[in-house]
Design an enzyme around this catalytic site. Sequence first.
Site, PDB file in Angstrom:
ATOM      1  N   LEU A   1       0.823  -1.220   0.000  1.00 16.73           N
ATOM      2  CA  LEU A   1       0.000   0.000   0.000  1.00 16.73           C
ATOM      3  C   LEU A   1       0.856   1.268   0.000  1.00 16.73           C
ATOM      4  O   LEU A   1       1.868   1.342   0.691  1.00 16.73           O
ATOM      5  CB  LEU A   1      -0.914   0.011   1.228  1.00 16.73           C
TER       6      LEU A   1
ATOM      7  N   GLU B   1       0.465   5.889  -0.855  1.00 13.90           N
ATOM      8  CA  GLU B   1      -0.463   7.021  -0.683  1.00 13.90           C
ATOM      9  C   GLU B   1      -1.657   6.946  -1.629  1.00 13.90           C
ATOM     10  O   GLU B   1      -2.733   7.452  -1.308  1.00 13.90           O
ATOM     11  CB  GLU B   1       0.261   8.355  -0.860  1.00 13.90           C
TER      12      GLU B   1
ATOM     13  N   HIS C   1      -3.281   4.218  -2.573  1.00 17.12           N
ATOM     14  CA  HIS C   1      -4.268   3.358  -1.904  1.00 17.12           C
ATOM     15  C   HIS C   1      -4.892   4.092  -0.713  1.00 17.12           C
ATOM     16  O   HIS C   1      -6.090   3.999  -0.477  1.00 17.12           O
ATOM     17  CB  HIS C   1      -3.605   2.085  -1.373  1.00 17.12           C
TER      18      HIS C   1
ATOM     19  N   ASP D   1      -5.188   3.291 -13.045  1.00 15.31           N
ATOM     20  CA  ASP D   1      -5.538   2.107 -13.838  1.00 15.31           C
ATOM     21  C   ASP D   1      -6.849   2.396 -14.563  1.00 15.31           C
ATOM     22  O   ASP D   1      -7.883   1.792 -14.283  1.00 15.31           O
ATOM     23  CB  ASP D   1      -5.657   0.887 -12.917  1.00 15.31           C
TER      24      ASP D   1
ATOM     25  N   GLN E   1      -8.709  -0.450 -16.345  1.00 12.59           N
ATOM     26  CA  GLN E   1      -9.276  -1.369 -15.355  1.00 12.59           C
ATOM     27  C   GLN E   1     -10.556  -0.778 -14.755  1.00 12.59           C
ATOM     28  O   GLN E   1     -11.579  -1.447 -14.652  1.00 12.59           O
ATOM     29  CB  GLN E   1      -8.241  -1.611 -14.252  1.00 12.59           C
TER      30      GLN E   1
ATOM     31  N   SER F   1       2.776   3.990  -7.590  1.00 12.70           N
ATOM     32  CA  SER F   1       2.484   2.609  -7.968  1.00 12.70           C
ATOM     33  C   SER F   1       3.353   1.717  -7.104  1.00 12.70           C
ATOM     34  O   SER F   1       4.496   2.077  -6.790  1.00 12.70           O
ATOM     35  CB  SER F   1       2.838   2.419  -9.452  1.00 12.70           C
ATOM     36  N   SER F   2       2.816   0.573  -6.720  1.00  6.58           N
ATOM     37  CA  SER F   2       3.613  -0.362  -5.899  1.00  6.58           C
ATOM     38  C   SER F   2       4.890  -0.753  -6.629  1.00  6.58           C
ATOM     39  O   SER F   2       5.915  -1.024  -6.011  1.00  6.58           O
ATOM     40  CB  SER F   2       2.792  -1.602  -5.592  1.00  6.58           C
ATOM     41  N   ARG F   3       4.821  -0.787  -7.959  1.00 12.80           N
ATOM     42  CA  ARG F   3       5.977  -1.231  -8.741  1.00 12.80           C
ATOM     43  C   ARG F   3       7.167  -0.266  -8.673  1.00 12.80           C
ATOM     44  O   ARG F   3       8.278  -0.656  -9.004  1.00 12.80           O
ATOM     45  CB  ARG F   3       5.589  -1.410 -10.212  1.00 12.80           C
TER      46      ARG F   3
END
Length: 294
Positions: free
Chosen positions: A39, A41, A43, A156, A159, A191-193
């Site tokens: 998670l 910011e 999220h 996203d 999505q 992004s988590s990535r």
Amino acid sequence: LNILRTIPAARRYTSRLRRPPRRAGRGTTIALVPTMGALHEGHLSLIRCARREADAVVVSIFVNPLQFGSSREAARYPRSFAEDLRRCRREGVDAVFAPTVRDMCPRPSLTSVHVDRLTAHLCGPHRPGHFDAVARVVLKLFNVCEPDTAYFGAKDFQQARMITQMAGDLNLRVAIRVCPTVRAADGVALSSRLRLLDEGERRRARAFPAALHRAGQLLKSGASADRIGREMQDVLEAQGVRVDYAGLYDPERLQPLRRAVAGEASRAGGRALAAVAGWIGKVRLIDNRLVFRR
Ligand code: PAF
């Protein structure tokens, strides 16, 4: 914070919430924030929005293996469950639903969920099976948690658009809320990535918002969609990004705007979705922004 590890536990929890108190009028409204954990910011902004709008907030944390290109890619996805729980606790989340892969993806599963057309462009052709896997897991999360509202990030975009369509097409009870992208100070979409990038790669990621900014400038100056796409690609390639796609799309139908912008963007109300996806080393990033002719 309730930690729900199984589907029956999540069902019990949400149906208990939903039951109206003996004398008061209505049951508790439930918001669901579906995530794959790690998670950030972005999220947290979804969680805060959910917190404001519903009585109870459930965050799901499930790294859906079926939506990755390979098991290696799924294994590389960042995980930080203990820290995620701390953040959820701090944000006043009521429950985290964190099922196992065996629970969520039993084999064999003979049912697929496919949203047509909206998945034909952008990430669709580059990630075969991805959106079907997302649609399936999200529908399962909706069926298990039965939320009144569910929150997705505009980062996203495809999505979120697909899930909104699915919810309408299948008359799901849930209302879909799409919240704005949260960006770092240098403009890069959270992004988590990003955790997988080294310092130099992280700097190069600035090419993503830079390409979108360029698209906005060019659209205002009346450039054609073809030229805008080429220039966006140049901005990314100058930073060594291996580009999957870069261009303008109709924000509703998610079809490429190919012809001169004057015609097509005006049909879309003068708006276009500038969208990019590409690789920095082994990490795939995406970003998008609505841009306007005037
Ligand atoms: O956006 C994500 O994190 C995932 O695609 C989602 C919606 C949680 C489904 O696995």
